[in-house]
Design a protein around this motif. Structure first.
Motif, PDB file in Angstrom:
ATOM      1  N   ASP A 118      25.066 125.677 106.544  1.00 25.71           N
ATOM      2  CA  ASP A 118      24.256 126.014 108.498  1.00 25.71           C
ATOM      3  C   ASP A 118      23.670 125.786 109.253  1.00 25.71           C
ATOM      4  O   ASP A 118      23.723 126.068 110.145  1.00 25.71           O
ATOM      5  CB  ASP A 118      23.319 127.382 107.702  1.00 25.71           C
ATOM      6  CG  ASP A 118      22.038 126.566 107.104  1.00 25.71           C
ATOM      7  OD1 ASP A 118      22.133 125.253 107.092  1.00 25.71           O
ATOM      8  OD2 ASP A 118      20.777 126.322 107.044  1.00 25.71           O
ATOM      9  N   ILE A 120      22.237 122.762 108.798  1.00 24.48           N
ATOM     10  CA  ILE A 120      20.490 122.648 108.819  1.00 24.48           C
ATOM     11  C   ILE A 120      20.688 122.031 107.307  1.00 24.48           C
ATOM     12  O   ILE A 120      20.852 122.665 106.883  1.00 24.48           O
ATOM     13  CB  ILE A 120      19.837 123.256 109.443  1.00 24.48           C
ATOM     14  CG1 ILE A 120      19.966 124.097 110.697  1.00 24.48           C
ATOM     15  CG2 ILE A 120      18.476 122.897 109.239  1.00 24.48           C
ATOM     16  CD1 ILE A 120      19.386 122.878 112.029  1.00 24.48           C
ATOM     17  N   GLU A 153      11.115 119.692 116.481  1.00 26.05           N
ATOM     18  CA  GLU A 153      12.343 120.908 117.587  1.00 26.05           C
ATOM     19  C   GLU A 153      13.101 120.697 115.720  1.00 26.05           C
ATOM     20  O   GLU A 153      13.902 121.613 115.571  1.00 26.05           O
ATOM     21  CB  GLU A 153      13.860 119.925 118.566  1.00 26.05           C
ATOM     22  CG  GLU A 153      12.983 119.582 119.665  1.00 26.05           C
ATOM     23  CD  GLU A 153      13.250 121.767 120.635  1.00 26.05           C
ATOM     24  OE1 GLU A 153      13.837 122.258 119.756  1.00 26.05           O
ATOM     25  OE2 GLU A 153      12.042 122.015 121.096  1.00 26.05           O
ATOM     26  N   ASP A 154      13.387 119.767 115.010  1.00 23.98           N
ATOM     27  CA  ASP A 154      13.449 119.685 113.620  1.00 23.98           C
ATOM     28  C   ASP A 154      12.496 121.414 113.448  1.00 23.98           C
ATOM     29  O   ASP A 154      13.449 122.080 112.054  1.00 23.98           O
ATOM     30  CB  ASP A 154      13.493 118.778 113.125  1.00 23.98           C
ATOM     31  CG  ASP A 154      14.201 117.530 113.671  1.00 23.98           C
ATOM     32  OD1 ASP A 154      15.364 117.817 114.047  1.00 23.98           O
ATOM     33  OD2 ASP A 154      13.637 116.611 113.526  1.00 23.98           O
ATOM     34  N   LYS A 156      11.605 123.824 114.292  1.00 20.80           N
ATOM     35  CA  LYS A 156      11.737 124.993 114.844  1.00 20.80           C
ATOM     36  C   LYS A 156      12.854 125.347 113.616  1.00 20.80           C
ATOM     37  O   LYS A 156      13.134 126.664 114.200  1.00 20.80           O
ATOM     38  CB  LYS A 156      11.393 124.815 116.067  1.00 20.80           C
ATOM     39  CG  LYS A 156      10.430 124.926 117.233  1.00 20.80           C
ATOM     40  CD  LYS A 156      10.672 124.598 118.816  1.00 20.80           C
ATOM     41  CE  LYS A 156       9.484 124.401 119.371  1.00 20.80           C
ATOM     42  NZ  LYS A 156       9.810 123.933 121.579  1.00 20.80           N
ATOM     43  N   ARG A 157      13.559 124.651 114.435  1.00 20.59           N
ATOM     44  CA  ARG A 157      14.670 125.131 113.156  1.00 20.59           C
ATOM     45  C   ARG A 157      14.758 124.807 112.204  1.00 20.59           C
ATOM     46  O   ARG A 157      16.073 125.260 111.430  1.00 20.59           O
ATOM     47  CB  ARG A 157      16.422 124.357 113.958  1.00 20.59           C
ATOM     48  CG  ARG A 157      16.134 122.805 113.761  1.00 20.59           C
ATOM     49  CD  ARG A 157      17.847 121.493 114.569  1.00 20.59           C
ATOM     50  NE  ARG A 157      17.110 120.713 114.177  1.00 20.59           N
ATOM     51  CZ  ARG A 157      17.159 120.173 116.216  1.00 20.59           C
ATOM     52  NH1 ARG A 157      17.581 121.194 116.728  1.00 20.59           N
ATOM     53  NH2 ARG A 157      16.821 119.239 116.078  1.00 20.59           N
ATOM     54  N   SER A 161      19.283 118.641 112.421  1.00 23.72           N
ATOM     55  CA  SER A 161      20.779 119.125 112.682  1.00 23.72           C
ATOM     56  C   SER A 161      21.567 117.682 112.859  1.00 23.72           C
ATOM     57  O   SER A 161      21.137 116.844 112.117  1.00 23.72           O
ATOM     58  CB  SER A 161      21.229 119.883 113.877  1.00 23.72           C
ATOM     59  OG  SER A 161      20.306 118.341 114.943  1.00 23.72           O
ATOM     60  N   ARG A 164      20.834 115.393 115.072  1.00 28.13           N
ATOM     61  CA  ARG A 164      19.122 114.288 114.267  1.00 28.13           C
ATOM     62  C   ARG A 164      19.792 113.475 113.340  1.00 28.13           C
ATOM     63  O   ARG A 164      19.218 112.726 113.462  1.00 28.13           O
ATOM     64  CB  ARG A 164      18.402 115.497 113.890  1.00 28.13           C
ATOM     65  CG  ARG A 164      16.704 115.272 113.764  1.00 28.13           C
ATOM     66  CD  ARG A 164      15.852 114.595 115.012  1.00 28.13           C
ATOM     67  NE  ARG A 164      14.932 113.950 114.254  1.00 28.13           N
ATOM     68  CZ  ARG A 164      14.204 113.166 114.527  1.00 28.13           C
ATOM     69  NH1 ARG A 164      14.614 111.539 115.093  1.00 28.13           N
ATOM     70  NH2 ARG A 164      12.945 113.396 114.471  1.00 28.13           N
TER      71      ARG A 164
END
Length: 189
Positions: A118, A120, A153-154, A156-157, A161, A164
């Motif tokens: 996905d 992530i 940000e990590d 939140k997702r 990613s 990252r």
């Protein structure tokens, strides 16, 4: 001490590159990594085309690493030779400045971590990756290590990613300090 730069590089050699556990790196390790990557990414399937791609990637990585690290040109890279090469090519540099084949390896490694494809790497995938390399009797240190990697940000997702992951991997090898979040990229050492 466990998260010192020397120990982190030792970890990469021992648990990620020296697949046959003979104490040094050679071309066989990289061919074994190609098969492993093909099987893991294929979740058991290993198509000839994907295996050929991985063999090409790992052969390129071996050739690049051996050109940089095999000082005595014996076809084997000792742990010290590898450390010296990482110091030359990674320490104090950003991910984008790393050797091309090493960046390709890191990016393919992300695909192996991202089990559900996905884009992530979440905590479950991180846990799975950690326990394949180290013996651990409690999941809590793994979860804590994962949490230290995450920025807002990590969170939140729901995980890391590819961008990252590349940033953290760059810090893992390129930053000699032992007190930054990237030291936890592969879990408790």
């Amino acid at each position: 001490m466990a998260y010192s730069w020397d120990n982190r590089v030792d970890f990469v050699v021992r648990y990620m590159y020296d697949i046959d556990n003979n104490g040094f790196l050679d071309q066989n390790d990289f061919l074994c990594m190609a098969v492993r990557a093909c099987v893991v990414e294929g979740k058991g399937d290993c198509s000839t085309a994907r295996l050929d791609d991985y063999k090409k990637l790992m052969t390129n990585l071996w050739e690049e690493i051996s050109a940089i690290a095999d000082d005595d040109k014996d076809g084997k890279i000792s742990n010290q030779e590898f450390k010296d090469a990482v110091k030359k090519t990674c320490v104090g540099k950003k991910y984008e400045e790393f050797p091309q084949a090493m960046r390709a390896f890191i990016e393919s490694n992300f695909k192996l971590l991202d089990i559900d494809s996905d884009g992530i790497v979440g905590v479950k995938e991180y846990r799975y990756n950690c326990i394949t390399r180290v013996a651990i009797d409690d999941i809590t240190p793994i979860d804590k290590a994962f949490e230290t990697l995450l920025n807002d940000e990590d969170r939140k997702r729901g995980g890391l990613s590819l961008d990252r992951y590349k940033e953290l991997y760059g810090q893992f090898l390129g930053n000699t300090a032992d007190n930054h979040p990237a030291v936890n990229l592969f879990g408790p050492l």
